[in-house]
Write a protein that holds these residues in place. Structure first.
Motif, PDB file in Angstrom:
ATOM      1  N   TYR A  61       0.827  -1.212   0.000  1.00 51.14           N
ATOM      2  CA  TYR A  61       0.000   0.000   0.000  1.00 51.14           C
ATOM      3  C   TYR A  61       0.861   1.262   0.000  1.00 51.14           C
ATOM      4  O   TYR A  61       0.587   2.211  -0.753  1.00 51.14           O
ATOM      5  CB  TYR A  61      -0.923  -0.001   1.215  1.00 51.14           C
ATOM      6  N   TYR A  62       1.888   1.284   0.829  1.00 51.13           N
ATOM      7  CA  TYR A  62       2.758   2.468   0.926  1.00 51.13           C
ATOM      8  C   TYR A  62       3.384   2.790  -0.429  1.00 51.13           C
ATOM      9  O   TYR A  62       3.382   3.944  -0.875  1.00 51.13           O
ATOM     10  CB  TYR A  62       3.846   2.226   1.968  1.00 51.13           C
ATOM     11  N   HIS A  63       3.884   1.776  -1.108  1.00 52.95           N
ATOM     12  CA  HIS A  63       4.548   2.002  -2.396  1.00 52.95           C
ATOM     13  C   HIS A  63       3.545   2.402  -3.476  1.00 52.95           C
ATOM     14  O   HIS A  63       3.881   3.178  -4.374  1.00 52.95           O
ATOM     15  CB  HIS A  63       5.314   0.745  -2.804  1.00 52.95           C
ATOM     16  N   ARG A  64       2.338   1.918  -3.361  1.00 48.34           N
ATOM     17  CA  ARG A  64       1.302   2.339  -4.332  1.00 48.34           C
ATOM     18  C   ARG A  64       0.976   3.818  -4.160  1.00 48.34           C
ATOM     19  O   ARG A  64       0.699   4.512  -5.147  1.00 48.34           O
ATOM     20  CB  ARG A  64       0.040   1.490  -4.165  1.00 48.34           C
ATOM     21  N   LEU A  65       1.012   4.308  -2.918  1.00 52.16           N
ATOM     22  CA  LEU A  65       0.786   5.732  -2.681  1.00 52.16           C
ATOM     23  C   LEU A  65       1.859   6.575  -3.366  1.00 52.16           C
ATOM     24  O   LEU A  65       1.570   7.617  -3.957  1.00 52.16           O
ATOM     25  CB  LEU A  65       0.789   6.029  -1.174  1.00 52.16           C
ATOM     26  N   LEU A  66       3.093   6.111  -3.301  1.00 55.43           N
ATOM     27  CA  LEU A  66       4.201   6.854  -3.906  1.00 55.43           C
ATOM     28  C   LEU A  66       4.162   6.787  -5.431  1.00 55.43           C
ATOM     29  O   LEU A  66       4.618   7.711  -6.103  1.00 55.43           O
ATOM     30  CB  LEU A  66       5.541   6.311  -3.401  1.00 55.43           C
ATOM     31  N   GLU A  67       3.644   5.702  -5.947  1.00 64.51           N
ATOM     32  CA  GLU A  67       3.596   5.532  -7.404  1.00 64.51           C
ATOM     33  C   GLU A  67       2.373   6.188  -8.031  1.00 64.51           C
ATOM     34  O   GLU A  67       2.327   6.383  -9.249  1.00 64.51           O
ATOM     35  CB  GLU A  67       3.595   4.032  -7.741  1.00 64.51           C
ATOM     36  N   GLY A  68       1.382   6.558  -7.218  1.00 67.36           N
ATOM     37  CA  GLY A  68       0.146   7.122  -7.737  1.00 67.36           C
ATOM     38  C   GLY A  68       0.268   8.586  -8.122  1.00 67.36           C
ATOM     39  O   GLY A  68       1.318   9.221  -7.966  1.00 67.36           O
ATOM     40  N   GLU A  69      -0.827   9.123  -8.609  1.00 67.60           N
ATOM     41  CA  GLU A  69      -0.872  10.533  -9.013  1.00 67.60           C
ATOM     42  C   GLU A  69      -0.712  11.428  -7.794  1.00 67.60           C
ATOM     43  O   GLU A  69      -1.258  11.169  -6.727  1.00 67.60           O
ATOM     44  CB  GLU A  69      -2.207  10.822  -9.708  1.00 67.60           C
ATOM     45  N   VAL A 103       4.836  12.676   1.642  1.00 67.65           N
ATOM     46  CA  VAL A 103       4.003  12.665   0.435  1.00 67.65           C
ATOM     47  C   VAL A 103       3.011  11.502   0.495  1.00 67.65           C
ATOM     48  O   VAL A 103       1.815  11.663   0.205  1.00 67.65           O
ATOM     49  CB  VAL A 103       4.870  12.561  -0.841  1.00 67.65           C
ATOM     50  N   ALA A 104       3.495  10.335   0.897  1.00 62.97           N
ATOM     51  CA  ALA A 104       2.612   9.173   1.002  1.00 62.97           C
ATOM     52  C   ALA A 104       1.526   9.421   2.037  1.00 62.97           C
ATOM     53  O   ALA A 104       0.350   9.129   1.796  1.00 62.97           O
ATOM     54  CB  ALA A 104       3.425   7.929   1.366  1.00 62.97           C
ATOM     55  N   TYR A 105       1.910   9.980   3.186  1.00 63.19           N
ATOM     56  CA  TYR A 105       0.902  10.204   4.227  1.00 63.19           C
ATOM     57  C   TYR A 105      -0.111  11.267   3.811  1.00 63.19           C
ATOM     58  O   TYR A 105      -1.299  11.144   4.098  1.00 63.19           O
ATOM     59  CB  TYR A 105       1.554  10.606   5.552  1.00 63.19           C
ATOM     60  N   GLY A 106       0.350  12.304   3.138  1.00 58.55           N
ATOM     61  CA  GLY A 106      -0.557  13.358   2.690  1.00 58.55           C
ATOM     62  C   GLY A 106      -1.620  12.845   1.746  1.00 58.55           C
ATOM     63  O   GLY A 106      -2.764  13.327   1.756  1.00 58.55           O
ATOM     64  N   HIS A 107      -1.280  11.842   0.928  1.00 62.72           N
ATOM     65  CA  HIS A 107      -2.258  11.260   0.013  1.00 62.72           C
ATOM     66  C   HIS A 107      -3.070  10.157   0.687  1.00 62.72           C
ATOM     67  O   HIS A 107      -4.186   9.855   0.247  1.00 62.72           O
ATOM     68  CB  HIS A 107      -1.549  10.719  -1.226  1.00 62.72           C
ATOM     69  N   HIS A 108      -2.517   9.581   1.749  1.00 61.78           N
ATOM     70  CA  HIS A 108      -3.243   8.563   2.510  1.00 61.78           C
ATOM     71  C   HIS A 108      -4.330   9.201   3.379  1.00 61.78           C
ATOM     72  O   HIS A 108      -5.468   8.746   3.408  1.00 61.78           O
ATOM     73  CB  HIS A 108      -2.248   7.798   3.385  1.00 61.78           C
ATOM     74  N   ASN A 109      -3.971  10.269   4.075  1.00 62.81           N
ATOM     75  CA  ASN A 109      -4.910  10.957   4.970  1.00 62.81           C
ATOM     76  C   ASN A 109      -5.178  12.348   4.406  1.00 62.81           C
ATOM     77  O   ASN A 109      -4.554  13.332   4.798  1.00 62.81           O
ATOM     78  CB  ASN A 109      -4.325  11.053   6.381  1.00 62.81           C
TER      79      ASN A 109
END
Length: 205
Positions: free
Chosen positions: A97-105, A145-151
């Motif tokens: 999940y974490y890596h998908r957040l980084l790879e996403g838009e 960046v990952a957390y900002g898109h997660h939450n």
């Protein structure tokens, strides 16, 4: 060219986490204290090793609570934080999940806000300087960046960089730092960051 002695002197001027000690640091008193305290730390580390027995899980008990309150040795701290916070369970239940957040838009405004704070994060820590190898600014950027898109309700607020930066220094692991940040802000201490305000009174994004 830096001599071997210069390298030793430089290592002595920073603490184990990479923070530079002040010029008036009392090395003699520190060494005298630490030589005695090291016995206590060693004893605690042995107790923790026996308790864990090489496992990545631990049952809640009065003994565990007592051990935590006395202090978790450095070599066990990241693992214990992951376990007791619930971050370890969340990471294991969400593989990739974490890596998908980084790879996403990415949200450009969020990314720009985070980039602005990179050089402001722990300027007295040698590990966060651009000249460091590896430079933890890149790791910090990824976690935020990952957390900002997660939450998305929180996004990024000034002050989160210091929280995430400290987690990175302890875990030495990018993904674990992300899940610990999620545990802290999302469940354990949600009042630390109000969704409308950052630590200084203004939400960055």
């Amino acid at each position: 060219m830096e001599s071997r002695q210069d390298g030793r002197d430089w290592a002595y001027r920073v603490d184990p986490y990479g923070f530079e000690r002040p010029e008036d640091f009392d090395y003699a008193s520190y060494e005298a204290f630490f030589s005695r305290y090291l016995v206590v730390l060693t004893r605690r580390a042995i107790k923790w090793s026996k308790l864990l027995k090489g496992n990545k899980s631990i049952q809640k008990s009065l003994k565990v609570k007592r051990y935590i309150r006395k202090g978790i040795p450095n070599e066990h701290r990241a693992l214990i934080w992951m376990i007791v916070s619930g971050a370890q369970t969340n990471m294991e239940q969400n593989p990739g999940y974490y890596h998908r957040l980084l790879e996403g838009e990415k949200n450009d405004k969020l990314v720009e806000a985070i980039k602005t704070d990179m050089n402001r994060t722990f300027p007295d820590n040698v590990k966060f300087r651009k000249t460091a190898d590896p430079c933890l600014q890149h790791t910090l950027y990824n976690v935020l960046v990952a957390y900002g898109h997660h939450n998305k309700a929180v996004g990024y607020c000034q002050g989160m960089n210091f929280i995430a930066g400290y987690l990175i220094l302890i875990t030495k692991n990018e993904e674990e730092s992300f899940w610990l940040l999620d545990a802290l802000i999302g469940r354990i201490l949600p009042e630390v960051l109000d969704v409308k305000m950052d630590l200084h009174g203004l939400k960055t994004f």
